[in-house]
Design a protein around this motif. Structure first.
Motif, short mmCIF file in Angstrom:
data_model
loop_
_atom_site.label_atom_id
_atom_site.label_comp_id
_atom_site.label_asym_id
_atom_site.label_seq_id
_atom_site.Cartn_x
_atom_site.Cartn_y
_atom_site.Cartn_z
N ARG A 41 -6.88 -7.17 -37.89
CA ARG A 41 -6.87 -6.05 -38.62
C ARG A 41 -5.67 -5.94 -39.78
NH1 ARG A 41 -8.27 -0.16 -35.40
NH2 ARG A 41 -9.25 -1.07 -33.47
N GLY A 42 -6.23 -5.75 -40.93
CA GLY A 42 -5.31 -5.61 -41.91
C GLY A 42 -4.84 -7.18 -42.69
N ARG A 43 -3.66 -6.69 -43.75
CA ARG A 43 -3.51 -7.85 -44.29
C ARG A 43 -2.22 -7.88 -45.01
NH1 ARG A 43 -7.00 -6.47 -50.34
NH2 ARG A 43 -6.31 -4.84 -50.63
N GLY A 44 -1.21 -8.78 -45.06
CA GLY A 44 -0.27 -8.90 -45.52
C GLY A 44 0.63 -8.50 -44.83
N LEU A 45 1.68 -7.52 -45.26
CA LEU A 45 2.58 -7.48 -43.79
C LEU A 45 2.09 -6.06 -43.48
CD1 LEU A 45 6.35 -8.25 -45.14
CD2 LEU A 45 4.95 -9.21 -43.62
N LEU A 46 1.34 -5.62 -43.56
CA LEU A 46 0.75 -4.30 -42.71
C LEU A 46 -0.43 -4.63 -41.72
CD1 LEU A 46 0.18 -1.86 -45.98
CD2 LEU A 46 2.15 -1.99 -44.41
N ARG A 47 -0.20 -5.02 -40.54
CA ARG A 47 -1.45 -5.17 -39.87
C ARG A 47 -1.70 -4.26 -38.53
NH1 ARG A 47 -3.50 -10.77 -41.12
NH2 ARG A 47 -2.00 -11.17 -42.51
N LYS A 72 -8.48 -2.96 -26.09
CA LYS A 72 -10.12 -2.34 -25.49
C LYS A 72 -10.12 -1.23 -24.54
CE LYS A 72 -11.50 -7.14 -26.05
NZ LYS A 72 -12.56 -8.63 -25.09
N ASN A 73 -8.37 -1.27 -24.24
CA ASN A 73 -8.01 0.18 -23.95
C ASN A 73 -6.95 0.85 -23.80
OD1 ASN A 73 -6.82 1.69 -21.70
ND2 ASN A 73 -6.62 0.80 -20.14
N GLU A 74 -7.91 1.87 -24.23
CA GLU A 74 -7.14 3.24 -25.50
C GLU A 74 -5.48 3.86 -24.98
OE1 GLU A 74 -9.88 6.69 -26.49
OE2 GLU A 74 -11.04 5.06 -28.04
N ALA A 75 -5.25 3.29 -23.46
CA ALA A 75 -4.07 3.85 -23.12
C ALA A 75 -2.94 2.73 -23.42
CB ALA A 75 -4.51 3.91 -21.68
N HIS A 76 -3.51 1.59 -23.73
CA HIS A 76 -3.03 0.65 -23.98
C HIS A 76 -1.41 0.84 -25.32
CE1 HIS A 76 -4.99 -2.62 -21.31
NE2 HIS A 76 -4.20 -1.58 -20.80
N PRO A 77 -2.01 0.78 -26.51
CA PRO A 77 -0.67 1.21 -27.56
C PRO A 77 -0.18 1.75 -27.21
CG PRO A 77 -3.59 1.77 -28.20
CD PRO A 77 -3.42 1.06 -26.71
N ARG A 114 12.55 -2.64 -25.61
CA ARG A 114 12.63 -4.00 -26.11
C ARG A 114 13.35 -4.09 -27.23
NH1 ARG A 114 8.74 -3.73 -22.44
NH2 ARG A 114 9.12 -5.16 -20.42
N GLY A 115 13.84 -3.14 -27.95
CA GLY A 115 14.03 -3.39 -29.49
C GLY A 115 13.19 -2.71 -30.72
N VAL A 116 11.92 -2.91 -30.31
CA VAL A 116 11.38 -2.74 -31.29
C VAL A 116 10.67 -1.80 -32.37
CG1 VAL A 116 9.37 -4.14 -32.21
CG2 VAL A 116 11.41 -5.27 -30.89
N LEU A 117 10.42 -1.44 -33.15
CA LEU A 117 9.71 -0.07 -32.94
C LEU A 117 8.50 -0.52 -33.83
CD1 LEU A 117 12.63 2.05 -35.12
CD2 LEU A 117 11.70 2.39 -32.91
N MET A 118 7.32 0.38 -33.30
CA MET A 118 6.18 0.35 -33.59
C MET A 118 5.14 1.44 -33.46
SD MET A 118 4.57 -3.32 -31.34
CE MET A 118 6.07 -5.03 -31.79
N ASP A 131 -6.72 3.51 -30.50
CA ASP A 131 -7.27 1.88 -30.19
C ASP A 131 -6.06 0.98 -30.76
OD1 ASP A 131 -8.40 1.80 -32.60
OD2 ASP A 131 -10.18 0.69 -31.55
N ALA A 132 -5.29 1.13 -31.16
CA ALA A 132 -4.42 0.20 -32.00
C ALA A 132 -2.94 0.52 -32.25
CB ALA A 132 -4.84 -0.04 -33.35
N VAL A 133 -1.85 -0.51 -32.52
CA VAL A 133 -0.85 -0.39 -33.21
C VAL A 133 -0.27 -1.10 -33.86
CG1 VAL A 133 1.79 -1.57 -32.01
CG2 VAL A 133 0.02 -0.96 -30.37
N ARG A 134 0.74 -0.28 -34.59
CA ARG A 134 0.40 -0.64 -36.23
C ARG A 134 1.46 -1.46 -36.89
NH1 ARG A 134 0.48 4.66 -39.86
NH2 ARG A 134 -1.49 4.45 -38.68
N LEU A 135 1.58 -2.53 -36.97
CA LEU A 135 2.96 -3.26 -37.07
C LEU A 135 2.88 -3.25 -39.24
CD1 LEU A 135 2.30 -6.51 -35.56
CD2 LEU A 135 3.83 -4.33 -35.16
#
Length: 129
Positions: free
Chosen positions: A62-68, A73-78, A88-92, A98-102
């Motif tokens: 989803r999204g466009r530009g740098l906002l992704r 499929k599993n709501e526990a995964h995000p 691992r040193g990356v903030l999300m 149901d989603a992870v935002r970058l």
């Protein structure tokens, strides 16, 4: 000095002395070209992840530009991905249930995008078990 602006809309302001103000410049054209290039690279990497992990990721990124956003499929995964990435040193961020935002900064570099997507791939591999 700090002051809330625009009732929650993303806006900022800077207060400078007159002697410093002339040194502050923007390069909107170069920034736009940079963001477009990095955005295209990020899009390609995330689309590959969607192809490699169809059992975890909802169809299209989803999204466009740098906002992704990467939908799961599993709501526990995000939440699990956010935690694994943080270790691992990356903030999300999660986005909804149901989603992870970058949301990288506008001056993000290609090697930083590579590292973040590599970490994301590792998180997906851990989730897959």
């Amino acid at each position: 000095m700090a002051k809330p602006l625009a009732n929650g809309y993303p806006i900022g302001a800077v207060l400078l002395r007159d002697s410093i103000a002339p040194t502050m410049t923007t390069a909107p054209r170069r920034r736009k070209d940079h963001v477009n290039g990095i955005s295209g690279y990020l899009d390609g990497r995330l689309e590959r992840l969607a192809q490699w992990f169809p059992d975890l990721i909802q169809g299209k990124v989803r999204g466009r530009g740098l906002l992704r956003g990467v939908g799961f499929k599993n709501e526990a995964h995000p939440g699990q991905v956010v935690q694994l990435a943080r270790e691992r040193g990356v903030l999300m961020l999660t986005a909804g249930k149901d989603a992870v935002r970058l949301v990288p900064s506008l001056n993000v570099q290609k090697d930083e995008v590579e590292m973040a997507v590599d970490v994301l791939e590792g998180c997906f591999t851990v989730l897959r078990g």
